[in-house]
Design a protein around this motif. Structure first.
Motif, short mmCIF file in Angstrom:
data_model
loop_
_atom_site.label_atom_id
_atom_site.label_comp_id
_atom_site.label_asym_id
_atom_site.label_seq_id
_atom_site.Cartn_x
_atom_site.Cartn_y
_atom_site.Cartn_z
N ARG A 1 0.84 -1.20 0.00
CA ARG A 1 0.00 0.00 0.00
C ARG A 1 0.87 1.25 0.00
O ARG A 1 1.90 1.31 0.68
CB ARG A 1 -0.92 0.00 1.23
N ASN A 2 0.45 2.24 -0.77
CA ASN A 2 1.16 3.52 -0.80
C ASN A 2 0.21 4.61 -1.29
O ASN A 2 -0.88 4.32 -1.78
CB ASN A 2 2.40 3.43 -1.70
N ALA A 3 0.62 5.85 -1.15
CA ALA A 3 -0.23 6.97 -1.57
C ALA A 3 -0.47 6.93 -3.07
O ALA A 3 0.47 7.05 -3.87
CB ALA A 3 0.43 8.30 -1.18
N GLY A 4 -1.72 6.72 -3.46
CA GLY A 4 -2.08 6.76 -4.88
C GLY A 4 -1.91 5.47 -5.64
O GLY A 4 -1.96 5.47 -6.86
N ASN A 5 -1.70 4.33 -4.93
CA ASN A 5 -1.48 3.03 -5.60
C ASN A 5 -0.52 3.15 -6.77
O ASN A 5 -0.80 2.77 -7.90
CB ASN A 5 -2.79 2.35 -6.03
N ASP B 1 -1.29 -13.59 -9.95
CA ASP B 1 -2.10 -12.43 -10.30
C ASP B 1 -1.59 -11.20 -9.55
O ASP B 1 -1.19 -11.30 -8.39
CB ASP B 1 -3.57 -12.66 -9.94
N ILE B 2 -1.63 -10.04 -10.23
CA ILE B 2 -1.26 -8.77 -9.62
C ILE B 2 -2.40 -7.78 -9.86
O ILE B 2 -2.82 -7.59 -11.01
CB ILE B 2 0.04 -8.21 -10.19
N VAL B 3 -2.88 -7.18 -8.80
CA VAL B 3 -3.98 -6.22 -8.87
C VAL B 3 -3.48 -4.83 -8.49
O VAL B 3 -2.85 -4.65 -7.45
CB VAL B 3 -5.13 -6.60 -7.91
N VAL B 4 -3.75 -3.85 -9.34
CA VAL B 4 -3.55 -2.44 -8.99
C VAL B 4 -4.93 -1.87 -8.72
O VAL B 4 -5.80 -1.87 -9.60
CB VAL B 4 -2.85 -1.66 -10.11
N CYS B 5 -5.17 -1.40 -7.49
CA CYS B 5 -6.50 -0.98 -7.09
C CYS B 5 -6.54 0.49 -6.70
O CYS B 5 -5.95 0.91 -5.70
CB CYS B 5 -6.97 -1.84 -5.90
N GLY B 6 -7.26 1.29 -7.50
CA GLY B 6 -7.53 2.68 -7.17
C GLY B 6 -8.87 2.78 -6.45
O GLY B 6 -9.55 1.78 -6.23
N HIS B 7 -9.27 4.00 -6.10
CA HIS B 7 -10.54 4.13 -5.38
C HIS B 7 -11.12 5.54 -5.51
O HIS B 7 -10.44 6.48 -5.93
CB HIS B 7 -10.34 3.79 -3.90
N SER B 8 -12.36 5.66 -5.12
CA SER B 8 -13.05 6.95 -5.18
C SER B 8 -12.55 7.87 -4.08
O SER B 8 -12.07 7.43 -3.05
CB SER B 8 -14.57 6.75 -5.05
N ALA C 1 1.94 11.39 -13.33
CA ALA C 1 1.78 12.58 -14.18
C ALA C 1 1.12 12.26 -15.51
O ALA C 1 0.36 13.07 -16.05
CB ALA C 1 3.15 13.24 -14.40
N ALA C 2 1.39 11.08 -16.06
CA ALA C 2 0.79 10.72 -17.35
C ALA C 2 -0.73 10.66 -17.25
O ALA C 2 -1.44 11.05 -18.19
CB ALA C 2 1.34 9.38 -17.83
N ALA C 3 -1.25 10.18 -16.12
CA ALA C 3 -2.71 10.11 -15.93
C ALA C 3 -3.31 11.51 -15.95
O ALA C 3 -4.37 11.74 -16.56
CB ALA C 3 -3.04 9.40 -14.62
N ARG C 4 -2.66 12.44 -15.28
CA ARG C 4 -3.14 13.83 -15.26
C ARG C 4 -3.13 14.43 -16.66
O ARG C 4 -4.07 15.11 -17.07
CB ARG C 4 -2.29 14.67 -14.31
N SER C 5 -2.08 14.17 -17.42
CA SER C 5 -2.00 14.68 -18.80
C SER C 5 -3.11 14.13 -19.67
O SER C 5 -3.70 14.85 -20.48
CB SER C 5 -0.63 14.34 -19.41
N ILE C 6 -3.41 12.84 -19.49
CA ILE C 6 -4.49 12.22 -20.28
C ILE C 6 -5.82 12.90 -19.98
O ILE C 6 -6.58 13.24 -20.90
CB ILE C 6 -4.58 10.72 -19.97
N ALA D 1 -8.53 8.85 -11.38
CA ALA D 1 -8.23 7.63 -10.63
C ALA D 1 -8.21 6.41 -11.56
O ALA D 1 -7.36 5.52 -11.43
CB ALA D 1 -9.25 7.43 -9.52
N LEU D 2 -9.15 6.35 -12.52
CA LEU D 2 -9.20 5.24 -13.47
C LEU D 2 -8.00 5.27 -14.41
O LEU D 2 -7.37 4.22 -14.66
CB LEU D 2 -10.50 5.29 -14.27
#
Length: 229
Positions: free
Chosen positions: A62-66, A93-100, A128-133, A152-153
């Protein structure tokens, strides 16, 4: 803190007592989790509770912002956890989990709010790439709650891409021995959305129905080298 201490003091007599044989087996045989879950450190997001997993069933980071830093950029706790889970534990299996309502994503949306937290700001550069998108590809008039969800998605997608840069993961993907999953947990409803690698969309996980997989390549043999002329 008093309530935490009280709960800890009750653990051995109440919780541990009910599961003594399980803990004794885990202590004797070691752990053998099937999945690595990389989730946000947000106190409202508890991967073991979401997955209804018991001791020894999940390896959690666990970490800030997955966040998953690209392999070449950081040799730290997240990279080490990934490598250990894949190489030593052999997770499938590897899961990356974001949240609301993610505070890290809120900070990413408003970088000025991170000025008092330079370490957090530096960490979130891996998103940063997510923010740019979202800034470039989504409507400018998108309401803030929808923009936060979109961020987040997209961040889940970006971190999955980063995950594939890790040599241990890349090798297992090439062999078809690991699958990657992108999840989004909606705190207010309990809904879990999973990224469908085939369609590129997030779809609800429904009881009794197989969840979408973000990336699950078929096993393949190494490429043959062309003969020299």
């Amino acid at each position: 803190m008093a309530n935490i201490i009280d709960a800890a003091s009750r653990f051995q007599g109440e919780v541990f007592a009910r599961h003594r044989s399980l803990y004794e087996k885990l202590a004797r045989e070691g752990q053998n989790p099937n999945a690595l879950v990389i989730s946000c450190a947000d106190s409202r997001v508890v991967p073991e509770l979401i997955a209804q997993a018991g001791p020894g069933e999940l390896f959690v980071c666990r970490n800030a912002g997955n966040i998953v830093p690209p392999f070449a950029q950081m040799n730290g706790g997240v990279s080490s956890a990934i490598e250990y889970a894949v190489v030593a534990l052999g997770v499938s299996d590897i899961v990356v989990c974001g949240h609301s309502g993610c505070g890290a994503m809120k900070g990413l949306m408003k970088p000025e709010s991170l000025e008092p937290m330079p370490n957090v700001a530096a960490w979130l550069r891996h998103a940063a790439a997510a923010r740019s998108i979202v800034c470039e590809a989504y409507p400018e008039d998108l309401p803030e709650p929808e923009r936060l969800q979109a961020l987040a998605l997209e961040n889940v997608r970006v971190q999955l891409d980063h995950l594939k840069t890790h040599p241990s993961v890349a090798a297992k993907l090439a062999l078809g021995e690991v699958r990657l999953h992108g999840w989004y947990f909606e705190i207010e409803s309990g809904a879990i959305l999973a990224l469908d690698g085939a369609s590129g969309a997030f779809a609800p996980i429904i009881e009794g129905k197989a969840a979408p997989v973000a990336f699950a390549p078929a096993s393949r043999a190494p490429l043959a080298l062309a003969a020299a002329e």
